[in-house]
Design a protein around this motif. Structure first.
Motif, PDB file in Angstrom:
ATOM      1  N   ILE A 121       0.854  -1.196   0.000  1.00  9.01           N
ATOM      2  CA  ILE A 121       0.000   0.000   0.000  1.00  9.01           C
ATOM      3  C   ILE A 121       0.885   1.239   0.000  1.00  9.01           C
ATOM      4  CG2 ILE A 121      -1.732   1.294   1.315  1.00  9.01           C
ATOM      5  CD1 ILE A 121      -2.634  -1.484   2.425  1.00  9.01           C
ATOM      6  N   LYS A 122       0.610   2.173  -0.887  1.00  9.51           N
ATOM      7  CA  LYS A 122       1.461   3.345  -1.048  1.00  9.51           C
ATOM      8  C   LYS A 122       0.747   4.662  -0.713  1.00  9.51           C
ATOM      9  CE  LYS A 122       5.147   1.157  -2.262  1.00  9.51           C
ATOM     10  NZ  LYS A 122       6.296   1.131  -1.298  1.00  9.51           N
ATOM     11  N   ARG A 123      -0.405   4.598  -0.071  1.00 13.58           N
ATOM     12  CA  ARG A 123      -1.122   5.834   0.288  1.00 13.58           C
ATOM     13  C   ARG A 123      -1.713   5.693   1.678  1.00 13.58           C
ATOM     14  NH1 ARG A 123      -1.883  10.631   1.074  1.00 13.58           N
ATOM     15  NH2 ARG A 123      -3.435  11.908  -0.013  1.00 13.58           N
ATOM     16  N   ILE A 124      -1.335   6.605   2.589  1.00  8.11           N
ATOM     17  CA  ILE A 124      -1.864   6.628   3.955  1.00  8.11           C
ATOM     18  C   ILE A 124      -2.259   8.050   4.309  1.00  8.11           C
ATOM     19  CG2 ILE A 124      -1.388   6.215   6.404  1.00  8.11           C
ATOM     20  CD1 ILE A 124       0.560   4.037   5.615  1.00  8.11           C
ATOM     21  N   ILE A 125      -3.453   8.185   4.842  1.00 11.04           N
ATOM     22  CA  ILE A 125      -3.935   9.458   5.388  1.00 11.04           C
ATOM     23  C   ILE A 125      -4.127   9.244   6.886  1.00 11.04           C
ATOM     24  CG2 ILE A 125      -5.786  11.178   5.323  1.00 11.04           C
ATOM     25  CD1 ILE A 125      -6.326  10.074   2.394  1.00 11.04           C
ATOM     26  N   MET A 126      -3.447  10.016   7.697  1.00  8.79           N
ATOM     27  CA  MET A 126      -3.404   9.752   9.131  1.00  8.79           C
ATOM     28  C   MET A 126      -3.964  10.916   9.938  1.00  8.79           C
ATOM     29  SD  MET A 126      -0.162   8.581  11.499  1.00  8.79           S
ATOM     30  CE  MET A 126       0.543  10.186  11.865  1.00  8.79           C
ATOM     31  N   TRP A 175       6.416  10.083   9.181  1.00  8.38           N
ATOM     32  CA  TRP A 175       7.085  10.785   8.081  1.00  8.38           C
ATOM     33  C   TRP A 175       8.388  10.094   7.694  1.00  8.38           C
ATOM     34  CZ3 TRP A 175       4.375  13.551   5.071  1.00  8.38           C
ATOM     35  CH2 TRP A 175       3.327  14.336   5.541  1.00  8.38           C
ATOM     36  N   ASP A 176       9.136   9.624   8.698  1.00 13.69           N
ATOM     37  CA  ASP A 176      10.391   8.918   8.402  1.00 13.69           C
ATOM     38  C   ASP A 176      10.116   7.620   7.643  1.00 13.69           C
ATOM     39  OD1 ASP A 176      11.836  10.889   9.663  1.00 13.69           O
ATOM     40  OD2 ASP A 176      12.059   9.795  11.554  1.00 13.69           O
ATOM     41  N   PHE A 177       9.129   6.862   8.094  1.00 17.77           N
ATOM     42  CA  PHE A 177       8.805   5.582   7.471  1.00 17.77           C
ATOM     43  C   PHE A 177       8.280   5.796   6.048  1.00 17.77           C
ATOM     44  CE2 PHE A 177       6.341   1.817   6.488  1.00 17.77           C
ATOM     45  CZ  PHE A 177       7.038   0.777   7.085  1.00 17.77           C
ATOM     46  N   ALA A 178       7.415   6.788   5.886  1.00 13.68           N
ATOM     47  CA  ALA A 178       6.839   7.063   4.568  1.00 13.68           C
ATOM     48  C   ALA A 178       7.921   7.443   3.565  1.00 13.68           C
ATOM     49  CB  ALA A 178       5.802   8.176   4.674  1.00 13.68           C
ATOM     50  N   LYS A 179       8.873   8.262   4.009  1.00 15.75           N
ATOM     51  CA  LYS A 179       9.974   8.662   3.125  1.00 15.75           C
ATOM     52  C   LYS A 179      10.835   7.465   2.759  1.00 15.75           C
ATOM     53  CE  LYS A 179      13.868  11.884   2.780  1.00 15.75           C
ATOM     54  NZ  LYS A 179      14.629  12.978   3.470  1.00 15.75           N
ATOM     55  N   GLN A 180      11.121   6.648   3.738  1.00 17.83           N
ATOM     56  CA  GLN A 180      11.998   5.497   3.522  1.00 17.83           C
ATOM     57  C   GLN A 180      11.382   4.479   2.570  1.00 17.83           C
ATOM     58  OE1 GLN A 180      13.103   3.535   7.151  1.00 17.83           O
ATOM     59  NE2 GLN A 180      14.152   1.844   6.128  1.00 17.83           N
ATOM     60  N   GLY A 184       2.960   7.646   0.099  1.00 19.82           N
ATOM     61  CA  GLY A 184       2.380   8.984   0.032  1.00 19.82           C
ATOM     62  C   GLY A 184       1.556   9.258   1.273  1.00 19.82           C
ATOM     63  N   LEU A 185       2.085  10.093   2.156  1.00 18.50           N
ATOM     64  CA  LEU A 185       1.454  10.344   3.459  1.00 18.50           C
ATOM     65  C   LEU A 185       0.862  11.741   3.523  1.00 18.50           C
ATOM     66  CD1 LEU A 185       0.916   9.597   6.474  1.00 18.50           C
ATOM     67  CD2 LEU A 185       3.236  10.444   6.967  1.00 18.50           C
ATOM     68  N   THR A 186      -0.326  11.844   4.105  1.00 20.30           N
ATOM     69  CA  THR A 186      -0.947  13.126   4.466  1.00 20.30           C
ATOM     70  C   THR A 186      -1.369  13.033   5.916  1.00 20.30           C
ATOM     71  OG1 THR A 186      -1.850  13.373   2.225  1.00 20.30           O
ATOM     72  CG2 THR A 186      -2.791  14.769   3.944  1.00 20.30           C
ATOM     73  N   THR A 187      -1.115  14.085   6.714  1.00 24.36           N
ATOM     74  CA  THR A 187      -1.559  14.088   8.105  1.00 24.36           C
ATOM     75  C   THR A 187      -2.560  15.210   8.344  1.00 24.36           C
ATOM     76  OG1 THR A 187       0.363  15.422   8.775  1.00 24.36           O
ATOM     77  CG2 THR A 187       0.545  13.032   8.999  1.00 24.36           C
ATOM     78  N   VAL A 188      -3.594  14.892   9.119  1.00 29.29           N
ATOM     79  CA  VAL A 188      -4.646  15.838   9.492  1.00 29.29           C
ATOM     80  C   VAL A 188      -4.533  16.073  10.993  1.00 29.29           C
ATOM     81  CG1 VAL A 188      -7.138  16.232   9.607  1.00 29.29           C
ATOM     82  CG2 VAL A 188      -6.139  15.046   7.631  1.00 29.29           C
ATOM     83  N   HIS A 189      -4.531  17.353  11.398  1.00 27.28           N
ATOM     84  CA  HIS A 189      -4.232  17.724  12.788  1.00 27.28           C
ATOM     85  C   HIS A 189      -5.408  18.471  13.424  1.00 27.28           C
ATOM     86  CE1 HIS A 189       0.168  16.877  12.299  1.00 27.28           C
ATOM     87  NE2 HIS A 189      -0.191  17.003  11.036  1.00 27.28           N
ATOM     88  N   GLN A 249       1.791  16.517   2.747  1.00 26.21           N
ATOM     89  CA  GLN A 249       1.322  17.736   3.403  1.00 26.21           C
ATOM     90  C   GLN A 249       0.688  17.449   4.757  1.00 26.21           C
ATOM     91  OE1 GLN A 249       1.766  20.904   2.022  1.00 26.21           O
ATOM     92  NE2 GLN A 249       2.982  19.750   0.524  1.00 26.21           N
ATOM     93  N   ARG A 250       0.800  18.450   5.645  1.00 26.12           N
ATOM     94  CA  ARG A 250       0.093  18.448   6.930  1.00 26.12           C
ATOM     95  C   ARG A 250      -1.023  19.477   6.842  1.00 26.12           C
ATOM     96  NH1 ARG A 250       3.717  20.310  11.348  1.00 26.12           N
ATOM     97  NH2 ARG A 250       3.257  18.600  12.774  1.00 26.12           N
ATOM     98  N   TYR A 251      -2.172  19.186   7.481  1.00 27.39           N
ATOM     99  CA  TYR A 251      -3.306  20.102   7.455  1.00 27.39           C
ATOM    100  C   TYR A 251      -3.872  20.272   8.858  1.00 27.39           C
ATOM    101  CZ  TYR A 251      -3.279  19.650   2.384  1.00 27.39           C
ATOM    102  OH  TYR A 251      -2.909  19.671   1.061  1.00 27.39           O
ATOM    103  N   LEU A 252      -3.857  21.506   9.348  1.00 30.99           N
ATOM    104  CA  LEU A 252      -4.506  21.795  10.614  1.00 30.99           C
ATOM    105  C   LEU A 252      -6.021  21.805  10.421  1.00 30.99           C
ATOM    106  CD1 LEU A 252      -2.254  24.643  12.031  1.00 30.99           C
ATOM    107  CD2 LEU A 252      -2.604  22.386  13.046  1.00 30.99           C
ATOM    108  N   ALA A 253      -6.713  21.078  11.291  1.00 31.37           N
ATOM    109  CA  ALA A 253      -8.168  21.078  11.292  1.00 31.37           C
ATOM    110  C   ALA A 253      -8.620  21.870  12.511  1.00 31.37           C
ATOM    111  CB  ALA A 253      -8.709  19.656  11.341  1.00 31.37           C
ATOM    112  N   THR A 254      -8.675  23.184  12.337  1.00 32.87           N
ATOM    113  CA  THR A 254      -8.961  24.070  13.461  1.00 32.87           C
ATOM    114  C   THR A 254      -9.796  25.258  12.994  1.00 32.87           C
ATOM    115  OG1 THR A 254      -6.790  25.071  13.034  1.00 32.87           O
ATOM    116  CG2 THR A 254      -6.933  23.517  14.871  1.00 32.87           C
ATOM    117  N   ALA A 255     -10.924  25.454  13.628  1.00 36.36           N
ATOM    118  CA  ALA A 255     -11.741  26.647  13.376  1.00 36.36           C
ATOM    119  C   ALA A 255     -11.288  27.724  14.361  1.00 36.36           C
ATOM    120  CB  ALA A 255     -13.224  26.305  13.511  1.00 36.36           C
ATOM    121  N   GLU A 256     -12.227  28.381  15.032  1.00 39.70           N
ATOM    122  CA  GLU A 256     -11.836  29.482  15.921  1.00 39.70           C
ATOM    123  C   GLU A 256     -11.235  28.999  17.245  1.00 39.70           C
ATOM    124  OE1 GLU A 256     -16.069  30.831  14.641  1.00 39.70           O
ATOM    125  OE2 GLU A 256     -14.984  28.937  14.667  1.00 39.70           O
TER     126      GLU A 256
END
Length: 347
Positions: A121-126, A175-180, A184-189, A249-256
């Motif tokens: 598997i080459k795509r993970i969204i975390m 991120w280290d594992f995905a690069k190695q 394709g990693l995306t993180t949602v925060h 990419q990293r994405y902040l999930a934050t409103a006010e």
């Protein structure tokens, strides 16, 4: 919607996991969700049935897999195109044994990534957290704005807590594992995740609202937090799935940013029939209590300062503003009242 193949969602019984499975099915995807025990599968299906009807559930499979056990993960990964790793351990208290939180976050993530890689598997969204972004930067007072370029520095924190340690180390590993391994990693925060509960098995984060309604929060700290609606967290996972440019990419999930007392004000105005406190706890008392451990340890780094997390990158990805904090607070209140998750107060 183009066919994205089979999507594996870890933690399908959780608040975010359940909403993400719901939105994936609603969008036409084929979904496999992991549960710690298959005994929980029928309640998940019943909840989703009430929201979607039977048709979409034909595209859902639930399998047993535990973050702390290899058993079941190889089979769970078979035929999967993308993993959405959402499962983690969240507690309202700060456990004396921090491994109760750190191990599911770190070892669980390591296990998921290892088995995903073994399956090709080459795509993970975390699902990560703002806990991996805005801490260990020397802020002790005043207002500071954080974006996705910040990484929490655990070595520079006077006060750490288990969730922050676990999620930060898990993201560093990811991120280290995905690069190695060319994943394709995306993180949602997300910030503090609230919003409508689908059933009574919802996140402890809803206690930010339910605790004020039922009186189990008799007084509030003065600090605030960045709120995000669970529906927007799920939407970001789907947007990352559909847009290849989100890889890396990293994405902040934050409103006010909302002070805790303002949450009380919003609830009192909308629900005067509930005895919502207006009392606050002085900062010095919280700092004193937190120095001995316990639940206050989880917020001690936010006392006396205003950490604002800039969610504009995530909003740009969605092509709209996040659901407002007020609307999320009210949606949370309506759902916990409707589902009987809080006991009616008499005035």
């Amino acid at each position: 919607m183009s066919d994205q193949g089979l999507i594996l969602v870890t933690g399908a019984t959780g608040f975010v996991g359940k909403w993400t499975v719901l939105e994936l099915l609603r969008a036409g995807h084929r979904v496999r969700g992991t549960v710690r025990s298959l005994g929980r599968s029928e309640e998940v299906r019943a909840t989703l049935l009430g929201e979607l009807g039977q048709g979409p559930l034909d595209r859902l499979e639930l399998v047993e897999a535990d973050l702390l056990d290899d058993k079941g993960w190889a089979a769970a990964m078979q035929g999967v195109a993308t993993v959405m790793h959402i499962a983690t351990a969240i507690r309202a208290d700060e456990p004396k044994d921090q491994s109760l939180v750190i191990r599911p976050a770190l070892e669980g993530t390591q296990r998921v990534f290892r088995f995903a890689n073994d399956a090709g598997i080459k795509r993970i969204i975390m699902t990560s957290s703002i806990a991996t972004v805005g801490y260990g930067h020397g802020q002790t007072s005043g207002r500071r704005v954080y974006d996705e370029t910040y990484f929490t520095n655990l070595d520079n924190m006077r006060w750490t807590w288990a969730y922050c340690i676990g999620k930060t180390k898990a993201e560093q590993f990811s991120w280290d594992f995905a690069k190695q391994h060319g994943i394709g990693l995306t993180t949602v925060h997300p910030g503090a995740i609230i919003g409508p509960a689908l059933d009574k098995d919802a996140s402890i984060s809803l206690q930010l609202v339910s605790g004020l309604l039922n009186g189990s929060t008799p007084a509030m700290p003065s600090n605030g937090f960045s709120i995000i609606d669970v529906r927007d967290v799920a939407a970001l996972h789907l947007a990352a799935l559909d847009k290849p440019e989100t890889v890396g990419q990293r994405y902040l999930a934050t409103a006010e940013y909302v002070p805790f007392p303002e949450v009380g004000n919003i609830l009192r105005a909308a629900h005067p029939e509930w005895n919502v406190t207006s009392k606050t706890v002085p900062d010095w008392i919280i700092k004193l209590i937190a120095s001995f451990g316990g639940p206050a340890r989880q917020i001690i780094n936010d006392i006396g300062n205003e950490k604002v997390f800039d969610g504009s990158k995530g909003e740009k990805l969605l092509g709209r503003k996040f659901i407002s904090a007020k609307d999320s607070i009210l949606a949370t209140a309506d759902s916990v009242i409707r589902l009987g998750m809080v006991k009616q107060k008499t005035t």
